[in-house]
Write a protein that holds these residues in place. Structure first.
Motif, PDB file in Angstrom:
ATOM      1  N   UNK A 453       0.815  -1.220   0.000  1.00  0.00           N
ATOM      2  CA  UNK A 453       0.000   0.000   0.000  1.00  0.00           C
ATOM      3  C   UNK A 453       0.849   1.271   0.000  1.00  0.00           C
ATOM      4  N   UNK A 454       1.991   1.194  -0.655  1.00  0.00           N
ATOM      5  CA  UNK A 454       2.860   2.351  -0.868  1.00  0.00           C
ATOM      6  C   UNK A 454       3.918   1.928  -1.879  1.00  0.00           C
ATOM      7  N   UNK A 455       4.724   2.891  -2.327  1.00  0.00           N
ATOM      8  CA  UNK A 455       5.856   2.559  -3.203  1.00  0.00           C
ATOM      9  C   UNK A 455       6.984   3.540  -2.905  1.00  0.00           C
ATOM     10  N   UNK A 456       8.152   2.999  -2.640  1.00  0.00           N
ATOM     11  CA  UNK A 456       9.323   3.833  -2.411  1.00  0.00           C
ATOM     12  C   UNK A 456       9.465   4.376  -1.011  1.00  0.00           C
ATOM     13  N   UNK A 457       8.540   4.045  -0.121  1.00  0.00           N
ATOM     14  CA  UNK A 457       8.634   4.542   1.254  1.00  0.00           C
ATOM     15  C   UNK A 457       9.905   3.999   1.928  1.00  0.00           C
ATOM     16  N   UNK A 458      10.485   4.827   2.814  1.00  0.00           N
ATOM     17  CA  UNK A 458      11.646   4.386   3.570  1.00  0.00           C
ATOM     18  C   UNK A 458      12.948   4.414   2.797  1.00  0.00           C
ATOM     19  N   UNK A 459      12.941   5.053   1.625  1.00  0.00           N
ATOM     20  CA  UNK A 459      14.152   5.084   0.815  1.00  0.00           C
ATOM     21  C   UNK A 459      15.324   5.750   1.508  1.00  0.00           C
ATOM     22  N   UNK A 460      15.023   6.723   2.364  1.00  0.00           N
ATOM     23  CA  UNK A 460      16.082   7.416   3.080  1.00  0.00           C
ATOM     24  C   UNK A 460      16.373   6.860   4.459  1.00  0.00           C
ATOM     25  N   UNK A 461      15.641   5.825   4.856  1.00  0.00           N
ATOM     26  CA  UNK A 461      15.832   5.225   6.175  1.00  0.00           C
ATOM     27  C   UNK A 461      16.969   4.212   6.088  1.00  0.00           C
ATOM     28  N   UNK A 462      18.047   4.470   6.798  1.00  0.00           N
ATOM     29  CA  UNK A 462      19.232   3.628   6.680  1.00  0.00           C
ATOM     30  C   UNK A 462      19.080   2.272   7.360  1.00  0.00           C
ATOM     31  N   UNK A 463      17.977   2.055   8.073  1.00  0.00           N
ATOM     32  CA  UNK A 463      17.789   0.773   8.764  1.00  0.00           C
ATOM     33  C   UNK A 463      17.383  -0.360   7.824  1.00  0.00           C
ATOM     34  N   UNK A 464      16.882  -0.008   6.633  1.00  0.00           N
ATOM     35  CA  UNK A 464      16.390  -1.026   5.721  1.00  0.00           C
ATOM     36  C   UNK A 464      17.458  -1.411   4.704  1.00  0.00           C
ATOM     37  N   UNK A 465      17.833  -2.698   4.628  1.00  0.00           N
ATOM     38  CA  UNK A 465      18.780  -3.128   3.600  1.00  0.00           C
ATOM     39  C   UNK A 465      18.176  -2.927   2.209  1.00  0.00           C
ATOM     40  N   UNK A 466      19.041  -2.629   1.238  1.00  0.00           N
ATOM     41  CA  UNK A 466      18.578  -2.429  -0.139  1.00  0.00           C
ATOM     42  C   UNK A 466      19.414  -3.276  -1.078  1.00  0.00           C
ATOM     43  N   UNK A 467      18.758  -4.097  -1.865  1.00  0.00           N
ATOM     44  CA  UNK A 467      19.434  -4.940  -2.835  1.00  0.00           C
ATOM     45  C   UNK A 467      18.441  -5.945  -3.372  1.00  0.00           C
ATOM     46  N   UNK A 468      18.907  -6.849  -4.241  1.00  0.00           N
ATOM     47  CA  UNK A 468      17.950  -7.672  -4.941  1.00  0.00           C
ATOM     48  C   UNK A 468      18.227  -9.151  -4.997  1.00  0.00           C
ATOM     49  N   UNK A 469      17.234  -9.868  -5.491  1.00  0.00           N
ATOM     50  CA  UNK A 469      17.329 -11.281  -5.804  1.00  0.00           C
ATOM     51  C   UNK A 469      17.809 -11.426  -7.259  1.00  0.00           C
ATOM     52  N   UNK A 470      18.108 -12.659  -7.630  1.00  0.00           N
ATOM     53  CA  UNK A 470      18.389 -13.037  -9.019  1.00  0.00           C
ATOM     54  C   UNK A 470      19.435 -12.104  -9.646  1.00  0.00           C
ATOM     55  N   UNK A 471      19.200 -11.659 -10.871  1.00  0.00           N
ATOM     56  CA  UNK A 471      20.202 -10.844 -11.547  1.00  0.00           C
ATOM     57  C   UNK A 471      20.124  -9.358 -11.181  1.00  0.00           C
ATOM     58  N   UNK A 472      19.419  -9.052 -10.105  1.00  0.00           N
ATOM     59  CA  UNK A 472      19.491  -7.707  -9.530  1.00  0.00           C
ATOM     60  C   UNK A 472      20.675  -7.571  -8.586  1.00  0.00           C
ATOM     61  N   UNK A 473      21.445  -8.656  -8.417  1.00  0.00           N
ATOM     62  CA  UNK A 473      22.700  -8.521  -7.685  1.00  0.00           C
ATOM     63  C   UNK A 473      22.796  -9.362  -6.439  1.00  0.00           C
ATOM     64  N   UNK A 474      23.788  -9.020  -5.602  1.00  0.00           N
ATOM     65  CA  UNK A 474      24.013  -9.728  -4.343  1.00  0.00           C
ATOM     66  C   UNK A 474      24.452  -8.733  -3.284  1.00  0.00           C
ATOM     67  N   UNK A 475      24.352  -9.135  -2.035  1.00  0.00           N
ATOM     68  CA  UNK A 475      24.691  -8.215  -0.954  1.00  0.00           C
ATOM     69  C   UNK A 475      23.627  -7.137  -0.808  1.00  0.00           C
ATOM     70  N   UNK A 476      23.811  -6.283   0.160  1.00  0.00           N
ATOM     71  CA  UNK A 476      22.851  -5.219   0.417  1.00  0.00           C
ATOM     72  C   UNK A 476      23.571  -3.919   0.751  1.00  0.00           C
ATOM     73  N   UNK A 477      23.040  -2.813   0.229  1.00  0.00           N
ATOM     74  CA  UNK A 477      23.448  -1.495   0.686  1.00  0.00           C
ATOM     75  C   UNK A 477      22.553  -1.099   1.853  1.00  0.00           C
ATOM     76  N   UNK A 478      22.982  -0.086   2.610  1.00  0.00           N
ATOM     77  CA  UNK A 478      22.249   0.420   3.768  1.00  0.00           C
ATOM     78  C   UNK A 478      22.196  -0.612   4.889  1.00  0.00           C
TER      79      UNK A 478
END
Length: 497
Positions: A453-478
């Motif tokens: 029920x939202x999109x893009x929320x928390x983008x500036x919150x450093x507590x949430x890891x950011x990264x992907x599955x499959x060919x979106x990569x490995x590891x996480x930023x933040x």
């Protein structure tokens, strides 16, 4: 809130001093062979600066400086409180120079000044401060070993970390790498995109002013060559990259063929945004769907570029979506009221326009589809919306521009299948009034971030890891997980008797 007017920013741009040299071992430096490249503004095509085009000699010199600084312990050997104090001073300097950095980012990359002053530069400074605050709060472990042993598990910096970052969020993406890498005690070599190198050079000067020792934070601008050389360099211990999946694969190959350095990749995306028939707020969902693809001119790896809409609400939802899209009319990025700026350069604009042409033969063009403001000499594309089938080229390949593919579905299972039927897995969203349904769908979506029920929320919150599955990569930023990935684990066993 910044109160500067369009005229104020134009005046400031006219007198802005722009530095184009590399920053190596605590000092500005021309490339060893004297080569430069033209850094031009996508706003109007004018030359901003000639920037050092670094090559093999520069990369060898910068890695040697970073290694020396690490081995001497000028940074890694400081106690945690000292490193914390320096990074906090650096973050404060970013805030002091916010207008300058925001202006550099806008002129260099074409994004609206309202975004760079309110989002990009504050977010980068916050990232550095966040990891600074974590330095003296993250410890190791005492292992419950046999009674004749004391067992310790500690984390140590890796050594020399290379960070190769993209042009769409030049300083934020860089901070997501150098913030935790420096906090962990590493030396860093930053390679910014040749499309947007200017803020990286300037923040390196601010880092030196804040007290980072020579060789600890370095910037080597250039084309693809410095990135390839860093990935293949035998004295680089880790390389962190954000960019295309194709380039990420090449970096991983270079690392494997050299010294098996650690490789962290944050790559492409083709993120689904699923709107069910029971969506609790169609107006809010439509606005969020427009924001998800048209913010930052669509040049966002996690953009909601595939909008999956239930057939029962398709017509009314698309009408609301198109109304929301109209608020993203391209304009001069130095005008504070403008919400959509310029595409980063002609190459990227032509690529997006080619995808739009492909879309015309694959589906129905509902809005946009044209280059605009040609008379400025800049690169602008209006918000574009297509209705297509799930197998359309524009619905499967990452465009990295303001182009939305709307796909209709009939059942939840069909929506989940379409959402997951991609090589990527960076982000996704689902809209439903039923929290159970939404949560169950979120569990089934193969993505590193799922919004409900939202999109893009928390983008500036450093507590949430950011990264992907499959060919979106490995590891996480933040998050603290990113701090961990720039360290090595060490087990120490001490025999007592």
């Amino acid at each position: 809130m910044n109160k500067k007017t369009f005229a104020d920013w134009q005046d400031k741009a006219a007198t802005l001093k722009i530095e184009g040299r590399a920053f190596i071992d605590g000092a500005l430096s021309h490339s060893r062979d004297g080569k430069t490249f033209v850094c031009a503004s996508p706003i109007d095509g004018r030359e901003l600066a000639r920037v050092a085009d670094c090559g093999e000699a520069d990369v060898n010199a910068v890695v040697a400086a970073a290694r020396r600084a690490f081995d001497e312990g000028s940074w890694a050997g400081l106690n945690p409180r000292e490193r914390k104090a320096v990074l906090l001073r650096w973050a404060a300097l970013m805030h002091e120079h916010l207008d300058e950095l925001a202006l550099l980012e806008t002129l260099d990359m074409g994004k609206p000044i309202g975004d760079t002053t309110m989002i990009d530069i504050p977010a980068a400074a916050h990232c550095v401060a966040w990891y600074a605050e974590a330095i003296d709060k993250v410890g190791g472990e005492v292992v419950p070993a046999d009674q004749h042993l004391v067992g310790l598990v500690t984390r140590e910096p890796m050594g020399v970390v290379a960070a190769v970052v993209p042009w769409n969020f030049p300083l934020v993406m860089a901070a997501w790498k150098f913030g935790p890498a420096l906090a962990a005690g590493n030396s860093v070599v930053l390679k910014p995109s040749e499309k947007s190198p200017l803020t990286a050079i300037r923040v390196a000067q601010l880092a030196h002013e804040a007290g980072l020792p020579p060789g600890v934070f370095n910037v080597v601008p250039g084309g693809a060559e410095p990135g390839r050389l860093l990935a293949a360099h035998g004295d680089v211990d880790c390389i962190a990259f954000t960019g295309s999946t194709r380039t990420g694969k090449l970096i991983m190959q270079c690392a494997a063929q050299s010294n098996l350095k650690r490789v962290w990749l944050e790559l492409g995306g083709k993120s689904p945004n699923i709107v069910l028939a029971d969506c609790p707020d169609l107006d809010g969902a439509a606005k969020a769907a427009a924001d998800a693809i048209f913010f930052n001119m669509g040049e966002v790896c996690s953009a909601g570029s595939r909008l999956l809409v239930h057939r029962d609400i398709k017509d009314v939802f698309i009408e609301k979506l198109l109304a929301a899209a109209r608020s993203y009319a391209p304009g001069h990025p130095l005008d504070p009221v403008v919400t959509m700026g310029a595409i980063v350069d002609r190459v990227q604009m032509d690529q997006v326009l080619a995808y739009i042409e492909a879309g015309r033969s694959e589906g129905r063009l509902a809005a946009g589809g044209a280059q605009v403001k040609k008379e400025t000499g800049g690169f602008y594309i209006e918000p574009t919306v297509f209705e297509v089938k799930p197998d359309a080229k524009i619905a499967r390949e990452e465009i990295f521009g303001p182009v939305l593919s709307v796909i209709v579905f009939d059942t939840v299972d069909e929506a989940v299948h379409i959402a997951n039927d991609t090589q990527y897995g960076l982000a996704a969203a689902v809209w439903s009034a039923d929290v159970t349904t939404a949560h169950e769908i979120a569990r089934r979506l193969r993505a590193g971030t799922v919004w409900v029920n939202c999109y893009g929320e928390g983008g500036g919150d450093m507590n949430f890891p950011f990264g992907g599955y499959k060919q979106s990569g490995n590891g996480r930023d933040k998050s603290l997980h990113a701090l961990e990935k720039y360290t090595e684990l060490k087990s120490t066993l001490i025999r007592l008797r």
